[in-house]
Design a protein around this motif. Structure first.
Motif, mmCIF file in Angstrom:
data_model
loop_
_atom_site.group_PDB
_atom_site.id
_atom_site.type_symbol
_atom_site.label_atom_id
_atom_site.label_comp_id
_atom_site.label_asym_id
_atom_site.label_seq_id
_atom_site.Cartn_x
_atom_site.Cartn_y
_atom_site.Cartn_z
ATOM 1 N N ASP A 1 39.858 50.796 28.018
ATOM 2 C CA ASP A 1 38.693 51.651 27.829
ATOM 3 C C ASP A 1 38.649 52.089 26.359
ATOM 4 O OD1 ASP A 1 36.437 53.056 28.390
ATOM 5 O OD2 ASP A 1 37.472 54.795 29.230
ATOM 6 N N THR B 1 38.632 55.586 38.115
ATOM 7 C CA THR B 1 38.743 54.183 38.559
ATOM 8 C C THR B 1 39.957 54.001 39.450
ATOM 9 O OG1 THR B 1 37.700 53.472 36.487
ATOM 10 C CG2 THR B 1 38.870 51.797 37.760
ATOM 11 N N ASN C 1 37.965 58.446 32.741
ATOM 12 C CA ASN C 1 37.483 57.222 33.410
ATOM 13 C C ASN C 1 38.610 56.507 34.132
ATOM 14 O OD1 ASN C 1 34.892 57.618 32.480
ATOM 15 N ND2 ASN C 1 35.193 56.386 30.622
#
Length: 604
Positions: free
Chosen positions: A169, A156, A152
């Motif tokens: 996260d 991003t 992730n």
């Protein structure tokens, strides 16, 4: 004209009030209420000062949390910048390696001469550089770019046009999911704008959380990114639990809120008040509040009460003696004190009462005295007639029979006559109706011995009376009533041998009397009903009940002990019955002392 009408109504209302109520109204409206308002202002000022101090303490907590996070972040930013600008690191990740062995040998020599390893050993963070350079093998601080492409944080970072990204996260790292906070930036120091390598510095989440928790702040602290709680001194589940969401209501209740800038991100610090400001204000200012209460409430209240009593007590005394006029009695005030108008009124009343009493004494009371003398003479005549009924001849006759039986060697008959004489003397003895337990026990023994002549070996008994219980008083012939009930109703229909137990003891704060038999017993419902009748014994119940003897004894015990006695019954058909009488020792001692002092025993 209208104003005078209002004043007239107010005056009429005041005239209807008692003097003590008027003084109380004056005390409340003219003393307590103004002082209460003044004290309220003082308390409000103190409470506001306490609240401001509380806010300063929570602001200091927010500053401390900000310093902890920013100082840690600054160290990582410095480390990131040092790695980013390190030429040896940039050359190492930009080189091409012919084989894994070639990469391994180059990595060993790089680790020996480069400052990269020294930087890593001095910082509590995880540093990983992802690169797409050919020949690099995954391991340690260097990883191939394809390993990051599914994460992730990488998606991003690629989706935002930023040199440095701060990313938090809950993601899988190695073999387990955990909370992560990372700084991410491109490694394009030698080739500006290159997409070939990415540097990721993962914070030591546990170290920051531990620093916030171990600070032991007096208030609850939340560090949030948006509505997600990153850190809290409550722990909030630890590193292996997903981030929680801060409710809007909790955020709205925060006493202090501070926003810190972390690169392009905003983190909010919420500090919740855990202190009761009112309680803290009172605790810190106890001496001041004590003085305010004493001088503004207690002292005026005490003085006004003294003044109030100066009026009302003497007026109440005068009212009391005036009320007795309705009973054809005029009492004079024994204590006329003071020199004010009330004392003058009391002296005037005494003079009037003295004159009236002189007239009442000459006419009314003399007539009453003559009537009382007539009644006394009639009472004396009745007593004289009563005294002629002397049972002495009965005892002489019983003694003659006993001696005659002894002469004829009929010892069993003589023994029965002797015990009958003991019982008869107990029945007809004049004087106090209350006897020590010891005397009552002797009567019970005489009764049981007589019953043994009737039942023979079927009747056995055992009596237990400790010395410390022997002198407590009981109404005459109460214990024997329960023993008689045990013999008559418990044994008559049972052919086998039966025991009767009479036990007296002290149990804590109670004097306990127990009468137990091993007779035929009774059903549980009947036992419960009889126990209820004994505890609620009254003349009305006695008239309607079949158990006259036991209820009579229960009623006499209740009257003697002012109702401070409790009866319990336990019975089983074919096994026997247990009657327990519990008397508070305080009530038994009071009756005993009253009898010893010669004051007699009163029945209420």
């Amino acid at each position: 004209m209208k104003k005078r009408k209002k004043e007239s109504r107010l005056a009429a209302w005041l005239n209807r009030l008692k003097l003590r109520h008027k003084l109380r109204i004056m005390q409340i409206c003219c003393v307590i209420l103004p002082l209460f308002l003044t004290d309220s202002v003082v308390v409000a000022v103190i409470m506001d000062a306490e609240r401001q101090e509380n806010l300063r303490e929570m602001s200091n907590i927010a500053d401390s949390v900000e310093y902890t996070i920013m100082s840690y972040s600054a160290q990582l930013v410095t480390l990131m910048q040092d790695i980013y600008q390190n030429r040896e690191v940039n050359e190492f990740i930009s080189s091409t390696y012919a084989s894994p062995l070639d990469y391994y040998n180059r990595h060993l020599s790089f680790a020996k001469v480069s400052l990269f390893t020294l930087l890593m050993n001095n910082n509590d963070c995880n540093v990983v550089i992802y690169t797409d350079a050919e020949g690099i093998v995954n391991g340690g601080n260097f990883q191939r770019m394809e390993k990051a492409e599914g994460e992730n944080w990488y998606q991003t970072f690629r989706g935002q046009d930023k040199e440095i990204l701060l990313f938090s996260d809950f993601a899988k790292v190695n073999w387990e999911k955990r909370r992560t906070i990372s700084f991410i930036r491109r490694m394009d120091y030698l080739n500006r704008g290159s997409q070939g390598a990415v540097l990721r510095l993962e914070w030591d989440y546990s170290d920051i959380l531990r620093a916030i928790v171990n600070a032991r702040y007096a208030s609850t602290v939340y560090v949030c990114e948006g509505d997600r709680i990153l850190f809290s001194n409550e722990g909030r589940g630890g590193i292996y639990v997903p981030f929680e969401t801060l409710p809007v209501s909790t955020a709205d209740r925060a006493e202090v809120r501070k926003t810190i800038r972390m690169l392009d991100n905003s983190w909010d610090i919420y500090v919740m008040s855990q202190r009761n400001v009112a309680y803290e204000a009172v605790r810190k200012n106890i001496p001041l509040f004590g003085l305010l209460l004493f001088f503004n409430i207690f002292l005026p209240f005490a003085l006004m009460n003294l003044i109030n009593r100066s009026f009302t007590e003497r007026l109440s005394e005068l009212e009391e003696v005036l009320r007795k006029v309705k009973k054809d009695e005029l009492y004079q005030l024994s204590d006329v004190r003071g020199a004010d108008e009330i004392s003058l009124l009391m002296r005037t009343y005494n003079e009037m009462a003295g004159r009236m009493n002189h007239l009442i004494q000459n006419e009314y009371k003399n007539r009453l005295k003559r009537q009382e003398q007539d009644l006394a003479r009639q009472r004396a005549e009745l007593l004289a007639l009563h005294s002629q009924i002397n049972p002495h001849f009965l005892f002489n006759a019983l003694e003659s029979i006993r001696m005659h039986s002894v002469i004829k060697k009929e010892y069993e008959t003589a023994d029965m006559v002797e015990k009958l004489a003991v019982m008869q003397r107990q029945n007809v003895t004049w004087g106090n109706d209350y006897v020590p337990i010891e005397d009552e026990i002797n009567f019970v023994k005489a009764y049981l011995e007589l019953q043994k002549y009737r039942f023979g070996d079927r009747l056995c008994y055992e009596i237990s009376l400790p010395g410390e219980c022997s002198q407590y008083l009981l109404p005459r012939l109460t214990l024997v009533t329960f023993v008689e009930n045990a013999c008559v109703h418990g044994m008559e229909k049972k052919e086998s041998a039966c025991w009767v137990f009479l036990r007296v003891s002290q149990d804590g704060e109670n004097l306990v009397l127990e009468v137990e038999d091993t007779g035929q017993g009774m059903p549980e419902e009947k036992c419960r009903r009889l126990a209820g009748e004994m505890n609620g014994a009254s003349i009305e119940i006695l008239q309607d009940s079949r158990h006259v003897g036991m209820l009579n004894a229960a009623l006499r015990l209740k009257l003697f002990l002012d109702g401070q006695v409790r009866f319990e019954m336990d019975s089983e058909t074919g096994v026997g019955t247990l009657v327990t009488i519990r008397i508070p020792l305080a009530a038994a001692l009071r009756k005993r002392h009253l009898q010893e002092s010669g004051g007699g025993v009163e029945i209420c």
